[in-house]
Design a protein around this motif. Structure first.
Motif: not given
Length: 146
Positions: A94-99
């Motif tokens: 999720n962190i990569d998608i949010a970035d």
């Protein structure tokens, strides 16, 4: 035990929801942490009045969330990651998608994105919750670095 939630609680409900939980969970966690309070008849009446007053404001928030959802559907997200063949040397979360969304000009908190852990290249979809009534499916693609 019936409780009225003061805050959003993951896997339980949203703020101002009336939920039924086991006695120990309510007494030992939700109430002491400030996530909920008892749902007495008077508290339910007060909640109903507050929800009626918030309904107009809520409609505007839902409209704004729907506009953001339309702009998210138009985005094409490609994430690059190191890979050996189809298998990634790590994972996409999720962190990569949010970035990636933030770089695209749509900053969304990572706790509202549900995608699971992806360990292979290909096309996937993530679920983004913009509002309790507005959930959008966001397609994204993972490609290997060259």
């Amino acid at each position: 035990m019936e409780l009225i939630l003061k805050k959003d609680v993951q896997n339980l409900g949203f703020k101002d929801d009336v939920v039924t939980v086991k006695n120990g969970y309510g007494r030992n966690f939700l109430i002491p942490q400030g996530f909920a309070h008892m749902a007495t008849p008077s508290a339910k009446k007060i909640l109903a009045e507050n929800l009626k007053q918030k309904a107009h404001k809520e409609a505007k928030v839902v409209d704004d969330a729907k506009k953001v959802a339309e702009s998210l559907k138009a985005l094409e997200i490609k994430l690059t990651a190191k890979a050996g063949g189809e298998k990634l040397f790590g994972s996409i979360t999720n962190i990569d998608i949010a970035d990636a969304l933030e770089k695209a000009g749509q900053p969304i908190d990572r706790k509202f994105i549900t995608s699971g852990v992806v360990k292979r290249t290909g096309k996937y979809t993530a679920s983004v919750r913009l509002h309790r009534d507005v959930i959008v499916e966001l397609p994204y693609e993972i490609v290997a670095e060259k």
